[in-house]
Design a protein around this motif. Structure first.
Motif: not given
Length: 271
Positions: A126-127, A255, A257, A260-261, A263-264, A270
Motif C-alpha cells: 500500500f506504500v 488503500r 484515495e 493514500q493522501k 500517507l503521502a 506510492t
C-alpha cells in the motif's frame, strides 16, 4: 537480544503529526462527501466492535489518524493499534496473538505470517518508504552524506538488523561500500529516532516519514544510497481475525484515495 514489548496505542491519543494528518484526512473526506459510499466500503450501521491492527512503528502517526477517521465513519467501532518492530509483530501473530490486520514495513516480515498460515488472501503493498539521516537540530556535526556517519567522532544508532529499517540501513551501507559500527541497535525505528531527539546520539538512520513526524526535534539529511534500500509495506487481513468485516473496511480505507493522501502527506511513497 532482549526487546521491549511493542508499543500499543489507542487511536484517541493522536497528537502532533498524527493530529495534522487527521485534519488533512478530514478535509479530503469533506470534499468527497457527496460520493455514494464511504471510502471504507460499508455504511456506518453495518460495522461494530474493535478492530485490532498490528502495524510497523513507522506507521504510528498516519495510522492513528486513519483509525480515528474510521471510528468517525463507523460509530460503534473502535480501532486499537499495536505499533512496534515488524519482526516482533510478525512473530507474535505467528504465535497466535489475536489481531485483525497486519501492516508490515517489509515483505519479508509479512512472509513470516503468511508462511505460518496466518494471512487471509494475498497481502497488498500500500506504500513504500526510504531512509534518511536524522541529526540533531541544526545539524551541528555537519553531516552531509552516509559516509560521514562512519567517522569515529560521531555517535550513530541503527535499527536492529532483524527489523526492516535495520535491514534497509545495511543495504544502503553496502550500496555505498561502507561499514558502520553503531553505538547501539534499537528494536524499531521510533526507538532509534528517540536517541537523537534525547541527544543521546548524533545521528540515526531512520525513515524519512519519521524525520517528518518529529518536526523540529531533528533535522533530516538525504543521501543517494537510500534509493537502493526502499521498503515496500504490505497490509493483510489475518486468517483468524476476530472482526474480519470491520478489518476489511479498515484496509479499504488505508488503500483508498483518502488514506493514500494521509500517507503521502506523512512522506510515504506510492507503490
Amino acid at each position: 537480544m532482549t526487546r521491549p514489548a511493542p508499543r500499543t496505542r489507542r487511536t484517541r491519543r493522536t497528537a502532533g503529526a498524527g493530529a495534522a494528518a487527521l485534519l488533512v484526512l478530514g478535509a479530503v473526506t469533506a470534499c468527497s462527501s457527496s460520493s455514494a459510499a464511504p471510502s471504507s466500503g460499508s455504511s456506518s450501521g453495518e460495522l461494530s466492535g474493535t478492530v485490532t491492527v498490528f502495524a510497523a512503528a513507522s506507521l504510528t502517526e498516519s495510522f492513528t489518524a486513519l483509525g480515528e477517521e474510521f471510528e468517525k465513519e463507523h460509530p460503534g467501532t473502535e480501532v486499537t493499534f499495536n505499533f512496534g518492530g515488524s519482526d516482533g509483530l510478525a512473530a507474535g501473530i505467528a504465535s497466535g496473538a489475536p489481531a485483525d490486520v497486519f501492516a508490515s514495513a517489509s515483505p519479508g516480515t509479512m512472509k513470516t505470517v503468511t508462511d505460518a498460515g496466518g494471512v487471509s488472501g494475498t497481502p497488498a503493498t500500500f506504500v513504500r518508504n526510504r531512509l534518511e539521516i536524522a541529526t540533531l537540530p541544526g545539524n551541528p556535526k555537519g553531516v552531509s552524506s552516509l559516509k560521514d556517519l562512519t567517522g569515529s567522532k560521531l555517535k550513530v544508532v541503527l535499527c536492529d538488523e532483524a527489523v526492516p529499517c535495520g535491514a534497509a540501513a545495511q543495504k544502503a551501507l553496502e550500496a555505498g561500500g561502507l561499514e558502520l559500527t553503531p553505538a547501539s541497535y534499537e528494536q524499531d525505528v521510533k526507538s532509534a529516532l528517540t536517541k537523537v531527539e534525547l541527544k543521546e546520539a548524533d545521528a540515526a538512520l531512520v525513515y524519512r516519514t519519521d524525520v517528518r513526524a518529529a518536526g523540529d526535534r531533528v533535522e533530516g539529511v538525504d543521501f543517494p544510497e537510500a534509493a537502493q534500500a526502499v521498503n515496500d509495506y504490505p497490509i493483510a487481513l489475518l486468517e483468524d481475525a476476530p472482526n474480519a468485516k470491520a478489518a476489511e473496511a479498515f484496509i479499504a480505507l488505508v488503500r483508498s484515495e483518502e488514506g493514500q493522501k494521509v500517507l503521502a502527506d506523512a512522506g510515504f511513497l506510492t507503490p
